[in-house]
Write a protein that holds these residues in place. Sequence first.
Motif, PDB file in Angstrom:
ATOM      1  N   PHE A 193       0.797  -1.226   0.000  1.00  0.00           N
ATOM      2  CA  PHE A 193       0.000   0.000   0.000  1.00  0.00           C
ATOM      3  C   PHE A 193       0.836   1.287   0.000  1.00  0.00           C
ATOM      4  O   PHE A 193       0.295   2.369   0.111  1.00  0.00           O
ATOM      5  N   ASP A 194       2.136   1.160  -0.099  1.00  0.00           N
ATOM      6  CA  ASP A 194       2.955   2.347  -0.340  1.00  0.00           C
ATOM      7  C   ASP A 194       2.777   3.453   0.716  1.00  0.00           C
ATOM      8  O   ASP A 194       2.560   4.622   0.393  1.00  0.00           O
ATOM      9  N   PHE A 195       2.854   3.054   1.997  1.00  0.00           N
ATOM     10  CA  PHE A 195       2.766   4.042   3.076  1.00  0.00           C
ATOM     11  C   PHE A 195       4.032   4.905   3.108  1.00  0.00           C
ATOM     12  O   PHE A 195       5.090   4.484   2.653  1.00  0.00           O
ATOM     13  N   ASP A 196       3.895   6.118   3.647  1.00  0.00           N
ATOM     14  CA  ASP A 196       5.048   7.025   3.776  1.00  0.00           C
ATOM     15  C   ASP A 196       5.571   7.104   5.202  1.00  0.00           C
ATOM     16  O   ASP A 196       6.720   7.469   5.417  1.00  0.00           O
ATOM     17  N   TYR A 197       4.718   6.827   6.181  1.00  0.00           N
ATOM     18  CA  TYR A 197       5.098   6.899   7.597  1.00  0.00           C
ATOM     19  C   TYR A 197       4.416   5.762   8.351  1.00  0.00           C
ATOM     20  O   TYR A 197       3.336   5.316   7.961  1.00  0.00           O
ATOM     21  N   ILE A 198       5.035   5.361   9.453  1.00  0.00           N
ATOM     22  CA  ILE A 198       4.419   4.376  10.342  1.00  0.00           C
ATOM     23  C   ILE A 198       4.243   5.024  11.712  1.00  0.00           C
ATOM     24  O   ILE A 198       5.197   5.582  12.264  1.00  0.00           O
ATOM     25  N   LYS A 199       3.037   4.953  12.249  1.00  0.00           N
ATOM     26  CA  LYS A 199       2.805   5.479  13.596  1.00  0.00           C
ATOM     27  C   LYS A 199       2.822   4.343  14.612  1.00  0.00           C
ATOM     28  O   LYS A 199       1.983   3.444  14.574  1.00  0.00           O
ATOM     29  N   ILE A 200       3.785   4.409  15.503  1.00  0.00           N
ATOM     30  CA  ILE A 200       3.913   3.404  16.561  1.00  0.00           C
ATOM     31  C   ILE A 200       2.798   3.624  17.575  1.00  0.00           C
ATOM     32  O   ILE A 200       2.635   4.733  18.080  1.00  0.00           O
ATOM     33  N   ASP A 201       2.055   2.588  17.882  1.00  0.00           N
ATOM     34  CA  ASP A 201       0.933   2.733  18.808  1.00  0.00           C
ATOM     35  C   ASP A 201       1.420   3.040  20.230  1.00  0.00           C
ATOM     36  O   ASP A 201       2.491   2.599  20.656  1.00  0.00           O
ATOM     37  N   LYS A 202       0.572   3.771  20.947  1.00  0.00           N
ATOM     38  CA  LYS A 202       0.842   4.125  22.343  1.00  0.00           C
ATOM     39  C   LYS A 202       1.193   2.913  23.207  1.00  0.00           C
ATOM     40  O   LYS A 202       2.039   3.000  24.103  1.00  0.00           O
ATOM     41  N   MET A 203       0.547   1.785  22.915  1.00  0.00           N
ATOM     42  CA  MET A 203       0.810   0.544  23.647  1.00  0.00           C
ATOM     43  C   MET A 203       2.314   0.245  23.743  1.00  0.00           C
ATOM     44  O   MET A 203       2.805  -0.146  24.805  1.00  0.00           O
ATOM     45  N   PHE A 204       3.034   0.431  22.644  1.00  0.00           N
ATOM     46  CA  PHE A 204       4.475   0.122  22.641  1.00  0.00           C
ATOM     47  C   PHE A 204       5.273   1.175  23.410  1.00  0.00           C
ATOM     48  O   PHE A 204       6.312   0.865  23.987  1.00  0.00           O
ATOM     49  N   VAL A 205       4.771   2.398  23.364  1.00  0.00           N
ATOM     50  CA  VAL A 205       5.454   3.471  24.093  1.00  0.00           C
ATOM     51  C   VAL A 205       5.260   3.259  25.602  1.00  0.00           C
ATOM     52  O   VAL A 205       6.188   3.395  26.389  1.00  0.00           O
ATOM     53  N   ASP A 206       4.038   2.863  25.970  1.00  0.00           N
ATOM     54  CA  ASP A 206       3.714   2.615  27.385  1.00  0.00           C
ATOM     55  C   ASP A 206       4.614   1.546  28.000  1.00  0.00           C
ATOM     56  O   ASP A 206       4.903   1.588  29.191  1.00  0.00           O
ATOM     57  N   THR A 207       4.968   0.554  27.202  1.00  0.00           N
ATOM     58  CA  THR A 207       5.662  -0.616  27.745  1.00  0.00           C
ATOM     59  C   THR A 207       7.132  -0.642  27.340  1.00  0.00           C
ATOM     60  O   THR A 207       7.771  -1.688  27.382  1.00  0.00           O
ATOM     61  N   LEU A 208       7.628   0.514  26.997  1.00  0.00           N
ATOM     62  CA  LEU A 208       9.017   0.661  26.549  1.00  0.00           C
ATOM     63  C   LEU A 208      10.018   0.038  27.524  1.00  0.00           C
ATOM     64  O   LEU A 208      11.052  -0.482  27.118  1.00  0.00           O
ATOM     65  N   HIS A 209       9.680   0.080  28.818  1.00  0.00           N
ATOM     66  CA  HIS A 209      10.644  -0.378  29.821  1.00  0.00           C
ATOM     67  C   HIS A 209      10.552  -1.880  30.084  1.00  0.00           C
ATOM     68  O   HIS A 209      11.345  -2.417  30.839  1.00  0.00           O
ATOM     69  N   PHE A 210       9.565  -2.584  29.481  1.00  0.00           N
ATOM     70  CA  PHE A 210       9.521  -4.050  29.625  1.00  0.00           C
ATOM     71  C   PHE A 210      10.338  -4.677  28.505  1.00  0.00           C
ATOM     72  O   PHE A 210      10.222  -4.276  27.353  1.00  0.00           O
ATOM     73  N   ASP A 211      11.120  -5.708  28.836  1.00  0.00           N
ATOM     74  CA  ASP A 211      12.006  -6.320  27.842  1.00  0.00           C
ATOM     75  C   ASP A 211      11.269  -6.798  26.595  1.00  0.00           C
ATOM     76  O   ASP A 211      11.631  -6.473  25.484  1.00  0.00           O
ATOM     77  N   LYS A 212      10.198  -7.590  26.839  1.00  0.00           N
ATOM     78  CA  LYS A 212       9.499  -8.220  25.719  1.00  0.00           C
ATOM     79  C   LYS A 212       8.911  -7.173  24.790  1.00  0.00           C
ATOM     80  O   LYS A 212       9.044  -7.250  23.577  1.00  0.00           O
ATOM     81  N   ALA A 213       8.248  -6.180  25.395  1.00  0.00           N
ATOM     82  CA  ALA A 213       7.590  -5.159  24.594  1.00  0.00           C
ATOM     83  C   ALA A 213       8.618  -4.304  23.875  1.00  0.00           C
ATOM     84  O   ALA A 213       8.430  -3.928  22.729  1.00  0.00           O
ATOM     85  N   SER A 214       9.709  -4.006  24.536  1.00  0.00           N
ATOM     86  CA  SER A 214      10.674  -3.139  23.876  1.00  0.00           C
ATOM     87  C   SER A 214      11.345  -3.884  22.730  1.00  0.00           C
ATOM     88  O   SER A 214      11.762  -3.281  21.758  1.00  0.00           O
ATOM     89  N   SER A 215      11.403  -5.235  22.795  1.00  0.00           N
ATOM     90  CA  SER A 215      11.943  -5.926  21.627  1.00  0.00           C
ATOM     91  C   SER A 215      10.922  -5.927  20.482  1.00  0.00           C
ATOM     92  O   SER A 215      11.309  -5.918  19.321  1.00  0.00           O
ATOM     93  N   ALA A 216       9.632  -5.897  20.810  1.00  0.00           N
ATOM     94  CA  ALA A 216       8.615  -5.752  19.751  1.00  0.00           C
ATOM     95  C   ALA A 216       8.766  -4.383  19.089  1.00  0.00           C
ATOM     96  O   ALA A 216       8.664  -4.248  17.872  1.00  0.00           O
ATOM     97  N   LEU A 217       9.031  -3.376  19.905  1.00  0.00           N
ATOM     98  CA  LEU A 217       9.257  -2.029  19.366  1.00  0.00           C
ATOM     99  C   LEU A 217      10.514  -2.017  18.504  1.00  0.00           C
ATOM    100  O   LEU A 217      10.524  -1.465  17.401  1.00  0.00           O
TER     101      LEU A 217
END
Length: 286
Positions: A193-217
């Motif tokens: 679909f030729d997107f120009d930007y990706i918006k990272i969902d708040k969920m990933f920002v919220d869990t930035l400090h957890f190992d598993k979630a930050s590896s998803a990020l």
Amino acid sequence: WAGMVALAFWLAIFFAVLSYRQKQNSLLNRLQNALQSGELISFYQPIINVDSGEMYGAEALIRWVKKDGSIISPGYFIDELESSSLITPVTLCLIRQVLDNLSGILNQDPELKISVNIVPEHLEHPHLLDALESMAAQGEQVQSLSLEITERQPIYDIASAKIQIARIKALGLTLKLDDAGTGYGGISYLQEFDFDYIKIDKMFVDTLHFDKASSALDAQILMAGHLNLPLIAEGVETKKQALELLQRGVHLQQGYLFAKPMPLDDFICFYQEATKPDNIVRKLRR
Ligand code: C2E
Ligand code: MG
Ligand code: MG
Ligand code: MG
């Protein structure tokens, strides 16, 4: 007796469904009236380039501002709106407001991008692009708009979506994948679909400090890097999150740390502050 109980049971279900449908119907009717009487208003939330300290743009977010001044958030009505045909006139009304409200700023600062949220239906049918093309033909600054589409809802008609996306690009608009990591996305979808930007969902920002979630990020960051697509983080609430994202190369950020979605007048004040050399973001980085 058994027959009576069964009858009462089915009657109860019947009336429950009936009253639910009436309630839905009346919400839609009220939204229709709200649209007609100008109560569906665009608020603006800034998107900041935390690296340069400059404002990248803003996201237009719908609010239902009632006559008595009370403000209703989209969480209360957006599902109803999106599942009815009213979503197209409402989206066009929001676009109209963005272009009218911000024409001064956008003239002065043509690099500024204002995001508007659209739904898959707008990529499956030509109406939205018909309207945008005729606005462009009348000399409106549609190229300052960017369209956000959530990955939470699937796009069924891929062939038609590709046609609409080609029209979006031909008009000079950009396309953003919203709520990335929460739905149907993935590499092939992004390329298709030729997107120009990706918006990272708040969920990933919220869990930035957890190992598993930050590896998803980190996986998302890696993927975006391979596709050469810039990321925008949403829901950034703390300085710690902002700096951690910046360290990972996510320069574009949106969240309560910088500003909540605001009515037009407040947004214009924010913009004027943000263009001063010693603005809040530059202070944040010190
Ligand atoms: P979205 O497009 O993902 O927009 C971001 C949402 O996150 C907004 O909620 C915004 O207020 C909220 N947000 C931003 N930063 C923060 C933060 O730091 N903390 C917290 N707690 N929240 C933050 P909002 O305005 O309530 O909108 C919710 C959703 O409703 C939007 O999510 C979007 O999917 C939908 N929506 C809003 N306006 C429109 C519209 O005009 N058209 C359509 N189709 N959908 C819309
Ligand atoms: Mg959005
Ligand atoms: Mg989002
Ligand atoms: Mg979100």
